[in-house]
Write a protein that holds these residues in place. Structure first.
Motif, PDB file in Angstrom:
ATOM      1  N   ILE A  49      10.402 114.219 -73.510  1.00  0.00           N
ATOM      2  CA  ILE A  49       9.048 113.932 -74.063  1.00  0.00           C
ATOM      3  C   ILE A  49       8.834 112.417 -73.814  1.00  0.00           C
ATOM      4  O   ILE A  49       7.579 111.955 -73.428  1.00  0.00           O
ATOM      5  CB  ILE A  49       8.979 114.214 -75.790  1.00  0.00           C
ATOM      6  N   PHE A  50       9.672 111.422 -73.989  1.00  0.00           N
ATOM      7  CA  PHE A  50       9.312 109.913 -74.084  1.00  0.00           C
ATOM      8  C   PHE A  50       8.897 109.820 -72.386  1.00  0.00           C
ATOM      9  O   PHE A  50       8.061 109.074 -71.854  1.00  0.00           O
ATOM     10  CB  PHE A  50      10.506 109.221 -74.144  1.00  0.00           C
ATOM     11  N   SER A  53       5.432 111.002 -71.582  1.00  0.00           N
ATOM     12  CA  SER A  53       4.364 110.168 -72.338  1.00  0.00           C
ATOM     13  C   SER A  53       4.360 108.872 -71.410  1.00  0.00           C
ATOM     14  O   SER A  53       3.094 108.347 -71.311  1.00  0.00           O
ATOM     15  CB  SER A  53       4.805 109.927 -73.737  1.00  0.00           C
ATOM     16  N   GLU A  56       2.373 109.352 -68.274  1.00  0.00           N
ATOM     17  CA  GLU A  56       1.058 109.650 -68.695  1.00  0.00           C
ATOM     18  C   GLU A  56       0.295 108.366 -69.077  1.00  0.00           C
ATOM     19  O   GLU A  56      -0.908 108.089 -68.724  1.00  0.00           O
ATOM     20  CB  GLU A  56       0.911 110.553 -69.911  1.00  0.00           C
ATOM     21  N   THR A  57       0.913 107.229 -69.688  1.00  0.00           N
ATOM     22  CA  THR A  57       0.499 106.201 -69.800  1.00  0.00           C
ATOM     23  C   THR A  57       0.708 104.904 -69.179  1.00  0.00           C
ATOM     24  O   THR A  57       0.202 103.845 -69.231  1.00  0.00           O
ATOM     25  CB  THR A  57       0.905 105.631 -71.373  1.00  0.00           C
TER      26      THR A  57
END
Length: 66
Positions: A49-50, A53, A56-57
């Protein structure tokens, strides 16, 4: 800066917990193996998940210790 230190501490803890669980697997009985595998899976999901994310950023996951 405070967030960076926080996140770094979280990553150190997650990686240490994964390492500890893997070490415990070497000596665990079959019932404990299932429990440890479940915990490892959960930690690996958190890391994924990290990673997602971060990507994505626009942050390189390796820079975050992922």
């Amino acid at each position: 800066m405070q967030f960076s230190e926080f996140f770094h501490d979280v990553m150190i803890t997650v990686h240490a917990n994964i390492r500890d669980l893997r070490e415990k697997q070497a000596f665990a009985d079959p019932e404990e193996q299932s429990y440890l595998e479940g915990r490892l899976f959960s930690y690996q999901e958190i890391l994924e998940i990290f990673r997602m994310s971060a990507k994505e950023t626009g942050i390189e996951p390796k820079k975050l210790g992922l």
